[in-house]
Design an enzyme around this catalytic site. Structure first.
Site, PDB file in Angstrom:
ATOM      1  N   ASP A 140     -16.434  -6.151   2.818  1.00 22.26           N
ATOM      2  CA  ASP A 140     -15.735  -5.084   2.111  1.00 22.26           C
ATOM      3  C   ASP A 140     -15.201  -5.586   0.771  1.00 22.26           C
ATOM      4  O   ASP A 140     -14.705  -6.710   0.678  1.00 22.26           O
ATOM      5  CB  ASP A 140     -14.579  -4.627   3.020  1.00 22.26           C
ATOM      6  CG  ASP A 140     -13.875  -3.391   2.519  1.00 22.26           C
ATOM      7  OD1 ASP A 140     -14.551  -2.504   1.968  1.00 22.26           O
ATOM      8  OD2 ASP A 140     -12.643  -3.302   2.708  1.00 22.26           O
ATOM      9  N   HIS A 141     -15.295  -4.749  -0.248  1.00 19.38           N
ATOM     10  CA  HIS A 141     -14.773  -5.087  -1.580  1.00 19.38           C
ATOM     11  C   HIS A 141     -15.192  -6.469  -2.052  1.00 19.38           C
ATOM     12  O   HIS A 141     -14.344  -7.279  -2.456  1.00 19.38           O
ATOM     13  CB  HIS A 141     -13.239  -4.987  -1.625  1.00 19.38           C
ATOM     14  CG  HIS A 141     -12.735  -3.575  -1.609  1.00 19.38           C
ATOM     15  ND1 HIS A 141     -12.855  -2.728  -2.679  1.00 19.38           N
ATOM     16  CD2 HIS A 141     -12.146  -2.864  -0.620  1.00 19.38           C
ATOM     17  CE1 HIS A 141     -12.338  -1.548  -2.349  1.00 19.38           C
ATOM     18  NE2 HIS A 141     -11.913  -1.599  -1.106  1.00 19.38           N
TER      19      HIS A 141
ATOM     20  N   ASP B  28     -17.963  -4.097  -5.237  1.00 19.08           N
ATOM     21  CA  ASP B  28     -16.983  -3.243  -5.910  1.00 19.08           C
ATOM     22  C   ASP B  28     -16.875  -3.631  -7.376  1.00 19.08           C
ATOM     23  O   ASP B  28     -16.207  -4.592  -7.725  1.00 19.08           O
ATOM     24  CB  ASP B  28     -15.628  -3.372  -5.205  1.00 19.08           C
ATOM     25  CG  ASP B  28     -14.546  -2.523  -5.867  1.00 19.08           C
ATOM     26  OD1 ASP B  28     -14.853  -1.821  -6.858  1.00 19.08           O
ATOM     27  OD2 ASP B  28     -13.396  -2.567  -5.401  1.00 19.08           O
TER      28      ASP B  28
ATOM     29  N   HIS C 142      -5.104   2.411  -1.173  1.00 16.72           N
ATOM     30  CA  HIS C 142      -4.996   1.321  -0.193  1.00 16.72           C
ATOM     31  C   HIS C 142      -3.543   1.079   0.218  1.00 16.72           C
ATOM     32  O   HIS C 142      -2.624   1.299  -0.570  1.00 16.72           O
ATOM     33  CB  HIS C 142      -5.560   0.027  -0.781  1.00 16.72           C
ATOM     34  CG  HIS C 142      -7.033   0.083  -1.049  1.00 16.72           C
ATOM     35  ND1 HIS C 142      -7.555   0.036  -2.316  1.00 16.72           N
ATOM     36  CD2 HIS C 142      -8.087   0.195  -0.218  1.00 16.72           C
ATOM     37  CE1 HIS C 142      -8.881   0.100  -2.252  1.00 16.72           C
ATOM     38  NE2 HIS C 142      -9.233   0.199  -0.987  1.00 16.72           N
ATOM     39  N   GLY C 143      -3.362   0.590   1.442  1.00 14.03           N
ATOM     40  CA  GLY C 143      -2.022   0.197   1.906  1.00 14.03           C
ATOM     41  C   GLY C 143      -1.193   1.396   2.345  1.00 14.03           C
ATOM     42  O   GLY C 143      -1.705   2.487   2.557  1.00 14.03           O
TER      43      GLY C 143
ATOM     44  N   HIS D 142     -11.775   5.078   1.527  1.00 17.32           N
ATOM     45  CA  HIS D 142     -10.942   3.877   1.670  1.00 17.32           C
ATOM     46  C   HIS D 142      -9.484   4.312   1.793  1.00 17.32           C
ATOM     47  O   HIS D 142      -9.135   5.431   1.453  1.00 17.32           O
ATOM     48  CB  HIS D 142     -11.110   2.971   0.444  1.00 17.32           C
ATOM     49  CG  HIS D 142     -12.390   2.193   0.469  1.00 17.32           C
ATOM     50  ND1 HIS D 142     -12.426   0.832   0.546  1.00 17.32           N
ATOM     51  CD2 HIS D 142     -13.676   2.598   0.446  1.00 17.32           C
ATOM     52  CE1 HIS D 142     -13.687   0.415   0.562  1.00 17.32           C
ATOM     53  NE2 HIS D 142     -14.468   1.472   0.500  1.00 17.32           N
TER      54      HIS D 142
ATOM     55  N   GLY E 136      -7.627   4.623   4.575  1.00 20.01           N
ATOM     56  CA  GLY E 136      -7.499   5.625   5.638  1.00 20.01           C
ATOM     57  C   GLY E 136      -6.179   5.561   6.394  1.00 20.01           C
ATOM     58  O   GLY E 136      -5.769   6.555   6.992  1.00 20.01           O
TER      59      GLY E 136
ATOM     60  N   ASN F 252     -12.348   3.618   6.117  1.00 16.68           N
ATOM     61  CA  ASN F 252     -11.820   2.254   6.191  1.00 16.68           C
ATOM     62  C   ASN F 252     -10.379   2.254   6.680  1.00 16.68           C
ATOM     63  O   ASN F 252      -9.526   2.938   6.105  1.00 16.68           O
ATOM     64  CB  ASN F 252     -11.874   1.599   4.806  1.00 16.68           C
ATOM     65  CG  ASN F 252     -13.270   1.180   4.423  1.00 16.68           C
ATOM     66  OD1 ASN F 252     -14.252   1.732   4.925  1.00 16.68           O
ATOM     67  ND2 ASN F 252     -13.367   0.208   3.543  1.00 16.68           N
TER      68      ASN F 252
ATOM     69  N   THR G 291      -4.634  -1.298   7.380  1.00 19.64           N
ATOM     70  CA  THR G 291      -3.175  -1.390   7.492  1.00 19.64           C
ATOM     71  C   THR G 291      -2.699  -0.986   8.885  1.00 19.64           C
ATOM     72  O   THR G 291      -1.847  -1.670   9.476  1.00 19.64           O
ATOM     73  CB  THR G 291      -2.515  -0.512   6.401  1.00 19.64           C
ATOM     74  OG1 THR G 291      -3.013  -0.938   5.126  1.00 19.64           O
ATOM     75  CG2 THR G 291      -1.010  -0.658   6.407  1.00 19.64           C
TER      76      THR G 291
END
Ligand SMILES: [Zn+2]
Length: 281
Positions: free
Chosen positions: A81-82, A103, A179-180, A207, A209, A229, A232
């Site tokens: 990923d990434h 990415d 993200h996060g 991403h 999620g 994705n 967290t």
């Protein structure tokens, strides 16, 4: 069994269900993800991301993830990923990852197009699938936080051009996700997801999620998101499991590990059921 991303996402897109991608930076995480997928008879994707490598190096991750995926009773795609650099993506290829995300979303459109197109040519020659990102999914924290996220949303026409020119297998989209942990309840641009899906025709990836509402997932999947994705949520569940074990008087790692795994399995099971991939292996 170890498969690539298309083996999992093409049936998902066709069947209008989503498949979770979970990062697994230790063996307990990998066990929680694969064992839950087997119990629910669900295909699953797991792996690690370039920014997570300080926790566990790519080679170490491959040493447990690839054999575990091969032995699994359900289809498992091991995905990097990434990936931020060409070299790291090549390393993932050599280690046996069956899918990579390259990415280049922070580069110019032309650079993203050229870099991902080259990655696709190399990976496809080896039966490995590629995910690209267009627009930019920022963070809810630190230096990745975007001043105005809407400025970075994926443009549907550009997405169609990008997919056609690169031959990428799946596309990560920026549609109000981040993200996060979310500082405020996120608001996804569903019309944008719908149009991007229709114009590109390939599985879309959401991403960030963790923290989205259940209905947001259902709607996004219905409109063309095939891969979601999650990191967290599972990461925090593992920690909460360890805390519960400590509160219950456990004094050793051996005693705590089952708490950690069971707490993460619960989250993975919830997501698999929510995305609708249970019974689809
Ligand atoms: Zn991401």
């Amino acid at each position: 069994m170890l498969v690539n991303m298309n083996d999992i996402l093409h049936p998902a897109k066709e069947g209008k269900y989503g498949v979770g991608f979970f990062n697994a930076v230790n063996v307990e995480m990998a066990r929680a993800i694969i064992e839950t997928a087997e119990e629910l008879n669900s295909p699953v994707m797991l792996g690690t991301a370039e920014i997570l490598l300080p926790v566990m190096e790519l080679e170490r991750v491959a040493e447990y993830l690839i054999p575990m995926a091969k032995k699994a009773a359900v289809p498992v795609c091991v995905h990097f990923d990434h990936g931020l650099t060409f070299e790291r993506c090549m390393e993932a290829l050599k280690l046996g990852f069956t899918s990579v995300m390259y990415d280049c979303s922070t580069k110019s459109y032309e650079e993203n197009l050229e870099a991902v197109g080259e990655m696709v040519r190399i990976c496809h020659g080896m039966g490995v699938t590629v995910e690209g990102e267009l627009g930019h999914v920022g963070d809810n924290f630190g230096s990745g936080k975007l001043a105005n996220p809407a400025d970075y949303f994926t443009n549907p026409d550009t997405a169609a051009d990008f997919v056609k020119k690169t031959g990428v297998d799946a596309l990560a989209v920026a549609v109000g996700n981040a993200h996060g942990d979310y500082a405020f309840p996120p608001k996804l641009d569903f019309d944008r997801i719908d149009v991007i899906s229709k114009k590109t025709g390939i599985p879309l990836v959401l991403h960030g999620g963790s923290g989205l509402a259940d209905d947001d997932f259902r709607t996004a999947v219905k409109l063309g998101v095939s891969k979601i994705n999650i990191f967290t949520d599972i990461d925090k569940a593992g920690k909460a499991g360890i805390e519960a074990g400590l509160a219950a008087g456990e004094k050793t790692m051996m005693g705590l590990i089952p708490y950690e795994i069971n707490a993460m399995k619960k989250v993975v099971a919830e997501k698999i059921r929510l995305f609708g991939s249970d019974g689809k292996a």
